[in-house]
Motif scaffolding. Structure first.
Motif, PDB file in Angstrom:
ATOM      1  N   LEU A   1      49.477  42.622  44.114  1.00 54.30           N
ATOM      2  CA  LEU A   1      49.647  43.431  45.314  1.00 54.30           C
ATOM      3  C   LEU A   1      48.351  43.517  46.112  1.00 54.30           C
ATOM      4  O   LEU A   1      48.352  43.506  47.331  1.00 54.30           O
ATOM      5  N   ALA A   2      47.244  43.592  45.410  1.00 57.18           N
ATOM      6  CA  ALA A   2      45.973  43.734  46.106  1.00 57.18           C
ATOM      7  C   ALA A   2      45.490  42.406  46.650  1.00 57.18           C
ATOM      8  O   ALA A   2      44.894  42.344  47.719  1.00 57.18           O
ATOM      9  N   MET A   3      45.695  41.370  45.886  1.00 53.55           N
ATOM     10  CA  MET A   3      45.213  40.042  46.289  1.00 53.55           C
ATOM     11  C   MET A   3      45.798  39.012  45.336  1.00 53.55           C
ATOM     12  O   MET A   3      46.544  39.347  44.425  1.00 53.55           O
ATOM     13  N   ASP A   4      45.421  37.752  45.550  1.00 52.32           N
ATOM     14  CA  ASP A   4      45.782  36.699  44.607  1.00 52.32           C
ATOM     15  C   ASP A   4      44.701  36.633  43.536  1.00 52.32           C
ATOM     16  O   ASP A   4      43.515  36.722  43.847  1.00 52.32           O
ATOM     17  N   TYR A   5      45.143  36.488  42.303  1.00 53.07           N
ATOM     18  CA  TYR A   5      44.182  36.461  41.201  1.00 53.07           C
ATOM     19  C   TYR A   5      44.185  35.088  40.553  1.00 53.07           C
ATOM     20  O   TYR A   5      45.245  34.504  40.307  1.00 53.07           O
ATOM     21  N   VAL A   6      42.989  34.587  40.294  1.00 52.52           N
ATOM     22  CA  VAL A   6      42.865  33.354  39.520  1.00 52.52           C
ATOM     23  C   VAL A   6      41.507  33.388  38.829  1.00 52.52           C
ATOM     24  O   VAL A   6      40.530  33.868  39.400  1.00 52.52           O
ATOM     25  N   SER A   7      41.488  32.882  37.618  1.00 53.04           N
ATOM     26  CA  SER A   7      40.233  32.954  36.876  1.00 53.04           C
ATOM     27  C   SER A   7      39.236  31.934  37.403  1.00 53.04           C
ATOM     28  O   SER A   7      39.591  30.814  37.762  1.00 53.04           O
ATOM     29  N   ASP A   8      37.973  32.336  37.448  1.00 53.33           N
ATOM     30  CA  ASP A   8      36.916  31.404  37.831  1.00 53.33           C
ATOM     31  C   ASP A   8      36.423  30.624  36.632  1.00 53.33           C
ATOM     32  O   ASP A   8      35.417  29.957  36.695  1.00 53.33           O
ATOM     33  N   GLY A   9      37.148  30.737  35.521  1.00 54.46           N
ATOM     34  CA  GLY A   9      36.737  30.044  34.315  1.00 54.46           C
ATOM     35  C   GLY A   9      36.052  30.961  33.323  1.00 54.46           C
ATOM     36  O   GLY A   9      35.914  30.637  32.148  1.00 54.46           O
ATOM     37  N   THR A  10      35.590  32.147  33.789  1.00 53.83           N
ATOM     38  CA  THR A  10      34.966  33.090  32.862  1.00 53.83           C
ATOM     39  C   THR A  10      35.767  34.382  32.760  1.00 53.83           C
ATOM     40  O   THR A  10      35.349  35.315  32.066  1.00 53.83           O
ATOM     41  N   GLY A  11      36.888  34.457  33.449  1.00 56.52           N
ATOM     42  CA  GLY A  11      37.712  35.667  33.357  1.00 56.52           C
ATOM     43  C   GLY A  11      37.613  36.565  34.574  1.00 56.52           C
ATOM     44  O   GLY A  11      38.262  37.604  34.632  1.00 56.52           O
ATOM     45  N   ASN A  12      36.784  36.169  35.567  1.00 59.07           N
ATOM     46  CA  ASN A  12      36.779  36.912  36.826  1.00 59.07           C
ATOM     47  C   ASN A  12      38.006  36.512  37.618  1.00 59.07           C
ATOM     48  O   ASN A  12      38.131  35.367  38.066  1.00 59.07           O
ATOM     49  N   MET A  13      38.924  37.437  37.809  1.00 57.17           N
ATOM     50  CA  MET A  13      40.206  37.122  38.441  1.00 57.17           C
ATOM     51  C   MET A  13      40.209  37.451  39.930  1.00 57.17           C
ATOM     52  O   MET A  13      40.997  36.917  40.682  1.00 57.17           O
ATOM     53  N   ALA A  14      39.348  38.398  40.332  1.00 56.56           N
ATOM     54  CA  ALA A  14      39.397  38.884  41.706  1.00 56.56           C
ATOM     55  C   ALA A  14      38.170  38.393  42.462  1.00 56.56           C
ATOM     56  O   ALA A  14      37.051  38.489  41.963  1.00 56.56           O
ATOM     57  N   HIS A  15      38.381  37.867  43.648  1.00 57.59           N
ATOM     58  CA  HIS A  15      37.268  37.266  44.380  1.00 57.59           C
ATOM     59  C   HIS A  15      37.159  37.780  45.801  1.00 57.59           C
ATOM     60  O   HIS A  15      36.314  37.329  46.548  1.00 57.59           O
ATOM     61  N   ASP A  16      38.045  38.703  46.158  1.00 53.90           N
ATOM     62  CA  ASP A  16      38.054  39.215  47.529  1.00 53.90           C
ATOM     63  C   ASP A  16      37.607  40.675  47.530  1.00 53.90           C
ATOM     64  O   ASP A  16      37.891  41.439  46.615  1.00 53.90           O
ATOM     65  N   ALA A  17      36.923  41.041  48.592  1.00 50.67           N
ATOM     66  CA  ALA A  17      36.566  42.446  48.781  1.00 50.67           C
ATOM     67  C   ALA A  17      36.952  42.848  50.197  1.00 50.67           C
ATOM     68  O   ALA A  17      37.096  41.981  51.069  1.00 50.67           O
ATOM     69  N   VAL A  18      37.139  44.127  50.411  1.00 52.14           N
ATOM     70  CA  VAL A  18      37.375  44.608  51.768  1.00 52.14           C
ATOM     71  C   VAL A  18      36.396  45.734  52.067  1.00 52.14           C
ATOM     72  O   VAL A  18      35.879  46.387  51.161  1.00 52.14           O
ATOM     73  N   ILE A  19      36.154  45.914  53.332  1.00 51.79           N
ATOM     74  CA  ILE A  19      35.403  47.089  53.782  1.00 51.79           C
ATOM     75  C   ILE A  19      36.386  47.991  54.517  1.00 51.79           C
ATOM     76  O   ILE A  19      37.099  47.549  55.426  1.00 51.79           O
ATOM     77  N   VAL A  20      36.469  49.250  54.055  1.00 48.11           N
ATOM     78  CA  VAL A  20      37.330  50.222  54.738  1.00 48.11           C
ATOM     79  C   VAL A  20      36.430  51.240  55.430  1.00 48.11           C
ATOM     80  O   VAL A  20      35.328  51.528  54.959  1.00 48.11           O
ATOM     81  N   CYS A  21      36.915  51.756  56.532  1.00 43.94           N
ATOM     82  CA  CYS A  21      36.135  52.768  57.248  1.00 43.94           C
ATOM     83  C   CYS A  21      37.055  53.917  57.672  1.00 43.94           C
ATOM     84  O   CYS A  21      38.259  53.746  57.836  1.00 43.94           O
ATOM     85  N   TYR A  22      36.434  55.093  57.794  1.00 40.72           N
ATOM     86  CA  TYR A  22      37.163  56.280  58.245  1.00 40.72           C
ATOM     87  C   TYR A  22      36.800  56.500  59.711  1.00 40.72           C
ATOM     88  O   TYR A  22      35.631  56.402  60.090  1.00 40.72           O
TER      89      TYR A  22
END
Lengths: 379, 558, 296
Positions: free
Chosen positions: A338-359
């Motif tokens: 739901l948050a993003m697409d996940y795929v391992s970078d080979g070491t178990g890091n599945m998440a590679h995207d970040a967002v900046i939210v502002c108020y």
């Protein structure tokens, strides 16, 4: 004592026999253990993890039946290791929802590695995937991703040249600060102040005054929820008028709830996602289900853990019924969460995207201002 | 120590039952919890020495645990030392820290000991959390497991066996530290600190040794912990570890090594037992802890002791002959002492020749007890000198004065908890036959094998005199020994004091009035508002107009 | 610069006044029963949570919500104090002080984890005493909340002073603390006096929690750090000396704020504990303690 010892041993055996929560489904159930910090100074984040995992495990895909137990890992590696040992011996899980607390992960990883059981976490501590244990799967971008986004946004979008960094004296704060410093250096920016803040500190005005005295043109926060709210409010109260780019704690609805909308004006934060901000109907459905079930607002930790457990369940639904099979599935597949697409970078890091939210000062729900996809180059 | 204590048998039976239970459960988890029990037991056995035996609320045991863990982790990780050597360092370093801590705080009283040790513990936590060397809040990871040759002791039975073997060795070591009457001496230092000083017991070496031992065991536990799980983080130096060890010590029973093991066996698995409560398990842990302390306020060991009392000590067949120590004259010269703005003594001088009894009288607040405190070294004079057999005492600590032959009796003597009469009397004696002789002299020999708690107030004062006489003094100073005695007891006491003087001792007796002293004393010194009002034979002092006016009043003169 | 200094000074005084309340409650129990109440920090946190809960029951736009809630917090926390006395002290009257110490540790665990489970681990914000306005004093903006905090804490401290010095209860409390046997002998109801001290201590803790909860938020994990502060303050102030403890707490808050503002928090904390060790090395009887003659 003579009477106590047998009672004690007997009761030590009881949890082994305690009836696990049984979710719907007809097939032979698989077990998942939820080992997260639901007491102590990480209870807020750990509870979000627990809730996200529970939400996923309560509604497994068709044909999958899951049992799970929740156990607290509190604040020390010792308790986490004991909880893991107990789960491995008595629950035979195919996967473990594992603590956000990096130190605990460092202690648990070798044991899980020997048992071949995947640990599914949202911990940001970079090191946990750098030690060659191929059982750690992280469904939240590491500090090496989100801190890059935070620093870039501050420097490139907001034009900070002399930021002040306030960070907590916890694993979360120190690791975040290290990566912030690294990225800032790459961007050619030197912080004018780096202040370590114990979670027990009540008054942040001394640090904010020092930031002002040092001529800071912006604040970078790497604090937990309460201190983040305190820093934003006191900065507002002092009339510093400095832009704030905070760590992921600021995106937590709990943090925003402590502040008035006008105090939040112009405050931004890095995160993996912001479930309350998303218009996507699937995320909105998750958010509503979460609210209904737990009477609180979901954050990115909850969603990341939810996505992680959904991926585990997808593996089981795909026929992976042993820990090793689940581990291999997690390591080898791409999964649309739901948050993003996940795929391992080979070491178990599945998440590679970040967002900046502002108020924007009108409410407590932030808007997503900028997406930093594939920050670490993994697609 | 005569014969096996029945409590020990209970502990052994409980340990056997525990072992049976672990074998029955048999999985790695049960073994890990049992190993953890052993690790905390070791730390708590050490803590009992300081907290239980010395009665000092040290809050640094958790930090010493952490220092052990970090020491071994750092040495094995950065210097590549083999893990067993790391463990050795984990014992030595905290022991050194413990000893270093003991020295500066040796003169502090308990609550200040608590703060001083808390301050040190907080500094250790601050350092562990913020230094790069210690890996910051994340700590250190990848600490190698213990290994014997090529065999790694990772967990399970090998680790359990190692840890519990060490638990046994620690119990033996702590028992050895308390053997030979040391338990009674530590108890006296703890429960009767003033008496301990005047009996010649020096608290400094005791604190030094026991703090070092507590540090060694705390560090050993920390070292075992870190090699068991491979990581160390600041949480090991945190307050929670300290509170756990403290709770184990209290629930186990103050001072008891086996009690500490039992307390660990009760409290460490408890959260595990309550796991099924999920988030509420720690609140439930609080409830059980509360119930345990309310049901057994003196801990498991105290609860057992009520059911299986300690066996009385063996009473020597014969008392040794009365001491042949030479009497020593006691003299004070120009003693001055002020408390805040109040002048307690303003130039007091008098002498007690060997072989005589001198009475010191005066109204409440005239400075009698202060004179005794200055002579015995509990207080330091602002000016003036004290001599015993010609040797100046004023610059010497209390325990030196005892060694020179000074004995002091108290008006309200303190006694440590849980001792037998003979043990209490022998606390500063050469050996128990000397103590028995002293008991004989005060008429308590027949009660040597009874608990001190069975004695009445008058008997306690005789016991106090006995433990003083057992140091074989050349001069004794006694604070209102006759107060509250019956007529028979007074005459027996009077006869005893006379006999002591006849044997050559210098005897200084403080009393309220002259009734007791008149037939006994060779000389009387009368104090008034910190000055000597009159001195001379009892008859002369009784007739002295100043004494009559200021103190004895018209009725006495008539 | 003047504005910054004024802000810091007001903050330091406000925090110091609240810490003084915390330490006052802490030392009252020490005086009454001679044992440390380890649950005291948790009671401060609980008071904050009670304040948050009570404020939620109030209609939304009442003026001075915090002041309206204060009596309720005092009453609820006094009842909690009585409960603590009944559970953790009464059964252990004849037990060694360490037993009471452990019992209060247990009560602290129950309160801490009871709150975490009962209402969740989130930090919360309590009601402002008056409102969230700013008072402009010669160009320096001072938050109403901080000024009201100082005034409220001062009023409570004054009330306690009056209670201890001028009332029969105060005389009884002091008598019972000095010599319980003697107090009992002259007919003072020692048990009642002790129960009331626990209630008073918890009420003060609760008030402190309420005062902290708006400006500094309240989190279930707050108790530990507050307890340590009160402990340090009590010992610095001279063990069992009521006004020494309050003064010690005030001094700690001012010291920490000033050092944090001029150096850093880490330096402030390290210096605080190094200072404590130095104080003990020079004055083993505490900073404000007096040397008294030893009654052997």
């Amino acid at each position: 004592m003579r009477r106590l010892i047998p009672v004690l041993l007997l009761s030590l055996a009881v949890p082994a026999a305690a009836a696990p929560a049984l979710a719907a489904g007809a097939a032979e159930p698989v077990a998942v253990s939820v080992l997260v910090p639901i007491t102590g100074f990480l209870a807020l984040e750990g509870t979000a993890q627990r809730n996200g995992a529970v939400l996923a495990l309560d509604k497994p895909p068709a044909g999958v039946s899951v049992t799970y137990q929740v156990a607290d890992t509190a604040t020390s590696p010792e308790v986490a290791v004991t909880a893991l040992q107990r789960a491995l011996d008595r629950e035979q899980p195919v996967a473990v929802a594992a603590p956000i607390f990096g130190t605990q992960m460092l202690a648990m990883a070798p044991i899980a590695d020997r048992a071949g059981v995947p640990l599914v976490t949202v911990s940001g501590t970079a090191k946990i995937t750098e030690l060659g244990h191929d059982v750690v799967f992280r469904f939240f971008p590491t500090d090496a991703v989100v801190k890059v986004a935070q620093a870039r946004y501050a420097v490139q979008e907001l034009g900070m040249k002399k930021p002040a960094v306030l960070y907590q004296t916890t694993a979360y704060g120190q690791s975040g600060r290290e990566h912030l410093a690294r990225t800032l250096k790459q961007l050619g920016v030197e912080p004018v102040l780096e202040e370590a803040i114990d979670p027990g500190i009540k008054d942040l005005v001394p640090a904010l005054e020092r930031a002002r005295a040092a001529g800071a043109d912006g604040l970078l926060l790497q604090l937990h929820s309460g201190p983040t709210a305190l820093a934003v409010r006191q900065a507002h109260g002092l009339g510093l008028g400095l832009p704030v780019v905070a760590g992921s704690a600021m995106h937590q609805p709990t943090t925003a709830a402590l502040l008035e909308p006008d105090q939040l004006t112009g405050v931004c934060a890095e995160t993996a996602s912001s479930p309350v901000s998303e218009a996507d109907p699937r995320v909105a459905a998750f958010t509503n289900a979460y609210r209904e079930r737990f009477h609180s607002e979901p954050d990115a930790f909850a969603l990341g853990q939810y996505d992680g457990m959904r991926m585990v369940l997808a593996a089981v639904a795909d026929g992976a019924r042993s820990p090793q099979a689940v581990r291999d599935w997690l390591a080898g597949r791409r999964y649309q969460g739901l948050a993003m697409d996940y795929v391992s970078d080979g070491t178990g890091n599945m998440a590679h995207d970040a967002v900046i939210v502002c108020y924007d000062g009108t409410g407590r729900v932030p808007t997503i201002m900028k997406r930093y996809d594939a920050v670490d180059g993994v697609r | 120590m005569t014969g096996p204590d029945r409590r020990d048998l209970v502990y052994l039976a409980a340990a056997a039952a525990g072992l049976g239970g672990v074998v029955a459960l048999g999985d790695t988890y049960a073994l890990r919890v049992a190993t953890l029990v052993g690790i905390y037991a070791i730390a708590a056995i050490g803590y009992q020495l300081v907290f239980g035996r010395l009665g000092l609320l040290s809050l640094a045991q958790g930090a010493l645990f952490g220092i052990g863990a970090y020491t071994s982790a750092l040495l094995t990780l950065s210097l590549g030392l083999p893990a067993p050597l790391g463990i050795v360092a984990a014992v030595v370093a905290p022991a050194a820290v413990g000893a270093a801590v003991a020295l500066p705080i040796a003169r502090l009283e308990s609550h200040y000991v608590a703060l001083a040790t808390l301050g040190l513990a907080q500094l250790a936590l601050l350092a562990a959390t913020n230094l790069e060397l210690t890996g910051g809040a994340n700590g250190l990871y990848g600490v190698p497991p213990l290994a014997v040759g090529p065999v790694e002791i990772v967990g399970g039975w090998p680790m359990l066996t190692l840890v519990w073997t060490l638990v046994g060795l620690c119990l033996l070591a702590s028992r050895a530290m308390l053997a030979g009457g040391r338990a009674a001496r530590f108890a006296t230092l703890r429960d009767a600190p003033h008496a301990a000083l005047t009996l010649g017991l020096n608290p400094v070496p005791a604190r030094l040794v026991l703090f070092a031992a507590a540090g060694a065991l705390g560090g050993l536990a920390g070292g075992l912990q870190v090699h068991g799980i491979g990581v160390v983080s600041p949480s090991v130096t945190g307050f929670e570890v300290m509170v756990t060890i403290l709770a184990i010590a209290v629930v186990g029973g103050r001072g008891s090594g086996p009690g500490a093991v039992a307390g660990a066996a009760l409290l460490i698995p408890l959260p595990e037992v309550l796991r099924f409560l999920e988030g509420s398990y720690l609140a439930a842990y609080g409830v059980v802890l509360l119930a345990a302390i309310v049901l057994m306020p003196r801990g498991l060991d105290g609860w057992l002791r009520d059911r299986f009392p300690r066996r009385p000590p063996a009473v020597p067949a014969a008392a040794s002959a009365p001491a042949r120590r030479r009497g020593k004259a006691l003299a004070v010269d120009g003693l001055r002492k002020r408390f805040g703005g109040v002048t307690a003594l303003d130039g007091v001088s008098f002498a007690v020749s060997a072989g005589t009894v001198v009475g010191l009288i005066g109204a409440n607040g005239s400075g009698k007890t202060t004179v005794l405190n200055l002579i015995s070294g509990l207080e330091t004079p602002d000016a003036g000198q004290i001599r015993l057999g010609g040797v100046p005492l004023a610059e010497r600590p209390a325990h030196h004065r005892t060694a020179l032959g000074l004995g002091r009796g108290f008006q309200h003597p303190e006694f440590p908890e849980g001792l037998f009469v003979l043990e209490a009397a022998a606390v500063a004696a050469r050996d128990r036959s000397v103590a028995l002789a002293a008991l004989e002299r005060v008429g308590l020999a027949g009660r040597a094998a009874e608990p001190v708690a069975a004695l009445g107030a008058a008997e306690l004062r005789r016991l106090d005199l006995a433990r003083t006489l057992a140091t074989e003094p050349g001069a004794v100073i006694l604070d209102e020994p006759a107060a509250g005695l019956t007529a028979d007891e007074r005459s027996a006491l009077s006869a005893l004091l006379r006999r002591l003087a006849d044997e050559g001792l210098a005897v200084l007796v403080v009393d309220h009035g002259m009734d007791f002293l008149l037939p006994l004393a060779d000389r009387i010194v009368c104090l008034d508002a910190g000055r000597v009002l009159a001195a001379g034979t009892p008859e002369a002092v009784r007739r002295d107009p100043a004494v009559v006016a200021a103190y004895l009043g018209q009725g006495a003169a008539a | 610069m003047i504005e910054a200094a004024a802000q810091l000074a007001v903050n330091a005084v406000a925090l110091g006044a609240v810490y003084a309340l915390v330490a006052l409650g802490f030392v009252l129990v020490i005086g009454a029963v001679g044992a440390v109440n380890f649950a005291h920090g948790e009671l401060v946190m609980l008071g904050g949570m009670v304040g948050v809960g009570a404020a939620m029951l109030l209609p939304a736009d009442l003026p001075v919500p915090g002041l309206l809630v204060l009596p309720a917090v005092l009453a609820v926390m006094a009842a909690v104090g009585l409960a603590v006395a009944g559970i953790a002290y009464a059964p252990l009257r004849r037990a060694p002080p360490t037993a009471v110490f452990i019992a209060t540790i247990a009560v602290g665990l129950i309160v801490h984890h009871g709150v975490t489970v009962g209402i969740g681990p989130e930090p919360r914000r309590g009601p402002p005493l008056i409102d969230s306005g700013i008072l402009d004093v010669a160009g320096v903006g001072l938050a109403h909340q901080q000024l009201a905090t100082i005034a409220t804490a001062a009023a409570l401290i004054f009330a306690v002073h009056f209670l201890l010095q001028q009332t029969r209860f105060g005389r009884r409390l002091r008598a019972a603390a000095q010599d319980p046997e003697m107090a009992r002998a002259v007919g003072i109801p020692v048990r009642l006096t002790i129960a009331v001290s626990f209630a008073l201590a918890a009420a003060l803790a609760g008030a402190a929690g309420l005062l902290l909860s708006n400006q500094y938020l309240v989190t279930p994990t707050d108790g530990g750090a507050l307890m340590l502060k009160a402990y340090v303050a009590t010992v610095i102030g001279g063990w069992g000396r009521i006004w020494g403890a309050a003064l010690g707490a005030f001094a700690i808050a001012v010291f920490e704020t000033l050092v944090a503002a001029s150096a850093s928090y880490l330096v402030a904390e390290a210096l605080l504990y190094l200072g404590v060790l130095a104080v003990l090395a020079v004055r083993p009887q505490g900073l404000f303690g007096e040397t008294t003659g030893r009654r052997a």
